[in-house]
Design an enzyme around this catalytic site. Structure first.
Site, PDB file in Angstrom:
ATOM      1  N   GLY A  46       0.841  -1.195   0.000  1.00 56.45           N
ATOM      2  CA  GLY A  46       0.000   0.000   0.000  1.00 56.45           C
ATOM      3  C   GLY A  46       0.872   1.239   0.000  1.00 56.45           C
ATOM      4  O   GLY A  46       2.064   1.166   0.325  1.00 56.45           O
ATOM      5  N   GLN A  51       2.946   9.928   1.878  1.00 53.32           N
ATOM      6  CA  GLN A  51       4.284   9.345   1.960  1.00 53.32           C
ATOM      7  C   GLN A  51       5.215   9.839   0.858  1.00 53.32           C
ATOM      8  O   GLN A  51       6.431   9.732   0.986  1.00 53.32           O
ATOM      9  CB  GLN A  51       4.199   7.812   1.891  1.00 53.32           C
ATOM     10  N   CYS A  91       5.994  -0.364   7.605  1.00 56.00           N
ATOM     11  CA  CYS A  91       5.651   0.843   6.840  1.00 56.00           C
ATOM     12  C   CYS A  91       6.866   1.285   6.041  1.00 56.00           C
ATOM     13  O   CYS A  91       7.974   1.332   6.576  1.00 56.00           O
ATOM     14  CB  CYS A  91       5.210   1.963   7.787  1.00 56.00           C
ATOM     15  N   LEU A  92       6.641   1.609   4.777  1.00 59.02           N
ATOM     16  CA  LEU A  92       7.739   2.067   3.925  1.00 59.02           C
ATOM     17  C   LEU A  92       8.348   3.361   4.459  1.00 59.02           C
ATOM     18  O   LEU A  92       9.494   3.669   4.157  1.00 59.02           O
ATOM     19  CB  LEU A  92       7.236   2.278   2.487  1.00 59.02           C
ATOM     20  N   HIS A 133      -4.363   1.385   7.645  1.00 61.59           N
ATOM     21  CA  HIS A 133      -3.001   1.921   7.752  1.00 61.59           C
ATOM     22  C   HIS A 133      -2.815   3.100   6.777  1.00 61.59           C
ATOM     23  O   HIS A 133      -2.271   4.139   7.149  1.00 61.59           O
ATOM     24  CB  HIS A 133      -2.019   0.767   7.463  1.00 61.59           C
ATOM     25  N   GLU A 134      -3.287   2.924   5.537  1.00 65.67           N
ATOM     26  CA  GLU A 134      -3.134   3.991   4.532  1.00 65.67           C
ATOM     27  C   GLU A 134      -3.996   5.205   4.877  1.00 65.67           C
ATOM     28  O   GLU A 134      -3.570   6.346   4.705  1.00 65.67           O
ATOM     29  CB  GLU A 134      -3.498   3.488   3.132  1.00 65.67           C
ATOM     30  N   HIS A 137      -2.308   7.418   7.289  1.00 70.25           N
ATOM     31  CA  HIS A 137      -1.293   8.293   6.681  1.00 70.25           C
ATOM     32  C   HIS A 137      -1.911   9.615   6.224  1.00 70.25           C
ATOM     33  O   HIS A 137      -1.307  10.675   6.371  1.00 70.25           O
ATOM     34  CB  HIS A 137      -0.654   7.616   5.469  1.00 70.25           C
TER      35      HIS A 137
HETATM   36  O1  GNR Z   1       4.124  -2.700   2.652  1.00 69.20           O
HETATM   37  C1  GNR Z   1       3.458  -2.549   3.679  1.00 69.20           C
HETATM   38  N1  GNR Z   1       3.148  -3.638   4.431  1.00 69.20           N
HETATM   39  C2  GNR Z   1       2.224  -3.622   5.468  1.00 69.20           C
HETATM   40  C3  GNR Z   1       2.149  -4.736   6.289  1.00 69.20           C
HETATM   41  C4  GNR Z   1       1.233  -4.791   7.324  1.00 69.20           C
HETATM   42  C5  GNR Z   1       0.367  -3.740   7.524  1.00 69.20           C
HETATM   43  C6  GNR Z   1       0.435  -2.607   6.718  1.00 69.20           C
HETATM   44  C7  GNR Z   1       1.354  -2.552   5.685  1.00 69.20           C
HETATM   45  S1  GNR Z   1       1.393  -1.167   4.652  1.00 69.20           S
HETATM   46  C8  GNR Z   1       3.052  -1.202   4.103  1.00 69.20           C
HETATM   47  C9  GNR Z   1       3.273  -0.149   3.022  1.00 69.20           C
HETATM   48  C10 GNR Z   1       3.089   1.216   3.624  1.00 69.20           C
HETATM   49  O2  GNR Z   1       3.864   1.737   4.381  1.00 69.20           O
HETATM   50  N2  GNR Z   1       1.970   1.823   3.367  1.00 69.20           N
HETATM   51  O3  GNR Z   1       1.704   3.014   3.928  1.00 69.20           O
HETATM   52 NI    NI Z   2       2.797   3.067   5.758  1.00 69.41          NI
END
Ligand code: GNR
Ligand code: NI
Length: 167
Positions: A46, A51, A91-92, A133-134, A137
């Site tokens: 995601g 980001q 999270c990236l 999660h997204e 952000h």
């Molecule tokens: O790549 C991602 N893996 C992930 C694993 C578990 C819960 C959420 C994520 S999102 C993350 C990519 C990212 O940072 N998206 O904002």
């Molecule tokens: Ni993230």
């Protein structure tokens, strides 16, 4: 198409609240293309516009194993949450850190397509977690915000040190 640079915690730009998309034009379509390219390249499941330092309410997601199920949600909002689930997240924007977060197990959201068409969408499991999660952000929130203060301090110091060493 172009790869965009992903901001790393504790960059203050990750804390900005993104604005609703109002123009469904070629620039938006090209932003969405760049976000998919950047997400698949990372690789991640995601990516939120926040980001890549774009303060617009756009997220892309693909939790499939063959990476053939791209999903894009513009101006997403939660309609309904059900159940509780704890999953290990990463999270990236917080590279190298993984920890458990509790979220809803099932979500129903409203969003719009890149051409402006509204739709509703339901998800459970990893996809539901990823969407939450997204969406965090877009409100300037990171998964580490749910961890203890002690862990948050350690994580911030570790990433600050890595960024100093990387110059
Ligand atoms: O790549 C991602 N893996 C992930 C694993 C578990 C819960 C959420 C994520 S999102 C993350 C990519 C990212 O940072 N998206 O904002
Ligand atoms: Ni993230």
């Amino acid at each position: 198409m172009a790869l965009r640079q992903i901001l790393h915690h504790p960059d203050p730009r990750l804390r900005q609240k993104a604005l609703a998309v109002t123009r469904f034009d070629a620039a938006l379509a090209s932003l969405v293309d760049d976000m998919f390219e950047t997400m698949y390249d990372a690789p991640g499941i995601g990516l939120a516009a926040t980001q890549i330092d774009v303060q617009q309410r756009v997220i892309v997601v693909d939790t499939s194993s063959d990476k053939q199920s791209p999903l894009c949600f513009i101006n997403p909002s939660i309609l309904e949450l059900r159940g509780v689930e704890e999953m290990e997240e990463g999270c990236l924007s917080v590279p190298g850190i993984f920890d458990y977060v509790e979220r809803a197990q099932w979500v129903r959201i409203a969003a719009v397509e890149r051409d402006g068409t509204p739709f509703e969408f339901e998800a459970d499991g990893l996809l539901a977690v990823c969407i939450q999660h997204e969406m965090d952000h877009l409100d300037g929130k990171l998964f580490v915000d749910y961890l203890s203060q002690l862990k948050q301090t350690r994580i911030r110091k570790k990433l600050e040190k890595e960024q100093r060493l990387a110059g």
